[in-house]
Design a protein around this motif. Structure first.
Motif, PDB file in Angstrom:
ATOM      1  N   LEU A   1      33.274  42.578  24.411  1.00  0.00           N
ATOM      2  CA  LEU A   1      32.495  43.819  24.446  1.00  0.00           C
ATOM      3  C   LEU A   1      33.376  45.044  24.206  1.00  0.00           C
ATOM      4  CD1 LEU A   1      30.044  43.002  27.370  1.00  0.00           C
ATOM      5  CD2 LEU A   1      29.519  43.118  24.920  1.00  0.00           C
ATOM      6  N   SER A   2      34.589  45.016  24.727  1.00  0.00           N
ATOM      7  CA  SER A   2      35.523  46.127  24.486  1.00  0.00           C
ATOM      8  C   SER A   2      35.843  46.259  23.005  1.00  0.00           C
ATOM      9  CB  SER A   2      36.823  45.930  25.261  1.00  0.00           C
ATOM     10  OG  SER A   2      36.580  46.005  26.639  1.00  0.00           O
TER      11      SER A   2
ATOM     12  N   GLY B   1      29.929  35.552  35.445  1.00  0.00           N
ATOM     13  CA  GLY B   1      31.376  35.532  35.553  1.00  0.00           C
ATOM     14  C   GLY B   1      31.946  36.520  36.540  1.00  0.00           C
ATOM     15  N   TYR B   2      31.117  37.391  37.127  1.00  0.00           N
ATOM     16  CA  TYR B   2      31.655  38.376  38.057  1.00  0.00           C
ATOM     17  C   TYR B   2      32.024  37.788  39.405  1.00  0.00           C
ATOM     18  CZ  TYR B   2      31.453  42.478  35.212  1.00  0.00           C
ATOM     19  OH  TYR B   2      31.720  43.391  34.241  1.00  0.00           O
TER      20      TYR B   2
ATOM     21  N   LEU C   1      36.530  33.128  20.914  1.00  0.00           N
ATOM     22  CA  LEU C   1      35.515  32.117  21.209  1.00  0.00           C
ATOM     23  C   LEU C   1      35.444  31.085  20.096  1.00  0.00           C
ATOM     24  CD1 LEU C   1      33.093  31.352  23.117  1.00  0.00           C
ATOM     25  CD2 LEU C   1      31.657  32.554  21.475  1.00  0.00           C
ATOM     26  N   LYS C   2      35.456  29.820  20.485  1.00  0.00           N
ATOM     27  CA  LYS C   2      35.257  28.747  19.516  1.00  0.00           C
ATOM     28  C   LYS C   2      33.793  28.307  19.553  1.00  0.00           C
ATOM     29  CE  LYS C   2      39.570  26.478  18.728  1.00  0.00           C
ATOM     30  NZ  LYS C   2      39.373  26.741  17.358  1.00  0.00           N
ATOM     31  N   THR C   3      33.275  28.054  20.753  1.00  0.00           N
ATOM     32  CA  THR C   3      31.874  27.670  20.916  1.00  0.00           C
ATOM     33  C   THR C   3      31.416  28.052  22.316  1.00  0.00           C
ATOM     34  OG1 THR C   3      32.195  25.751  19.470  1.00  0.00           O
ATOM     35  CG2 THR C   3      30.231  25.752  20.822  1.00  0.00           C
TER      36      THR C   3
ATOM     37  N   ARG D   1      34.263  35.911  32.649  1.00  0.00           N
ATOM     38  CA  ARG D   1      33.926  37.335  32.658  1.00  0.00           C
ATOM     39  C   ARG D   1      34.906  38.085  31.768  1.00  0.00           C
ATOM     40  NH1 ARG D   1      35.940  41.117  37.215  1.00  0.00           N
ATOM     41  NH2 ARG D   1      37.741  40.381  36.122  1.00  0.00           N
ATOM     42  N   ASP D   2      36.181  37.739  31.862  1.00  0.00           N
ATOM     43  CA  ASP D   2      37.194  38.400  31.050  1.00  0.00           C
ATOM     44  C   ASP D   2      36.986  38.119  29.570  1.00  0.00           C
ATOM     45  OD1 ASP D   2      38.329  39.382  33.349  1.00  0.00           O
ATOM     46  OD2 ASP D   2      39.845  37.803  33.474  1.00  0.00           O
ATOM     47  N   VAL D   3      36.569  36.907  29.236  1.00  0.00           N
ATOM     48  CA  VAL D   3      36.306  36.554  27.848  1.00  0.00           C
ATOM     49  C   VAL D   3      35.216  37.465  27.282  1.00  0.00           C
ATOM     50  CG1 VAL D   3      35.409  34.743  26.327  1.00  0.00           C
ATOM     51  CG2 VAL D   3      37.054  34.157  28.096  1.00  0.00           C
TER      52      VAL D   3
END
Length: 127
Positions: free
Chosen positions: A41-42, A26-27, A56-58, A34-36
């Motif tokens: 992680l944050s 995603g970068y 996230l759903k799937t 990437r933001d998701v």
């Protein structure tokens, strides 16, 4: 070639290595996927998980010969449910994106999620 589609219903289910490999994809172009992952992680570091943003759903992760070549996810963004897809740049034009799109569209109706770009055009052809 041995392809395996991994399905996760939350980021918590995803092994750390799988999550990091998806994050790296995603970068490119500062993509939304990437933001998701970064949001998750944050929140993980803080010990809390969001119930309102990028939920996230799937997630579908495509592994070929033991290496992750692409992933797609369906996630809640505010009041909408959206889908995104990434394949590694070196693995494009091999049909992996279609496998991931089919996985999403087999589980979710194109009418229930917001799709973008080629993903939307592909879904339109399936209606």
């Amino acid at each position: 070639m041995t392809a395996k589609l991994l399905i996760f219903n939350s980021f918590q289910e995803m092994p750390e290595k799988v999550l990091r490999d998806c994050q790296k994809m995603g970068y490119v172009n500062y993509g939304i996927l990437r933001d998701v992952v970064n949001d998750y992680l944050s929140f993980k570091r803080m010990g809390t998980y969001p119930t309102y943003h990028f939920l996230l759903k799937t997630a579908f992760v495509l592994e070929v010969d033991g290496k992750i070549v692409g992933w797609s996810c369906v996630y809640k963004n505010g009041n909408t449910v959206e889908a995104g897809i990434w394949t590694k740049r070196t693995e494009r034009k091999k049909g992996y994106g279609k496998i991931l799109m089919d996985a999403v569209l087999n589980k979710f109706s194109p009418d229930d999620i917001v799709l973008y770009g080629k993903f939307d055009k592909y879904a339109e052809s399936m209606r």
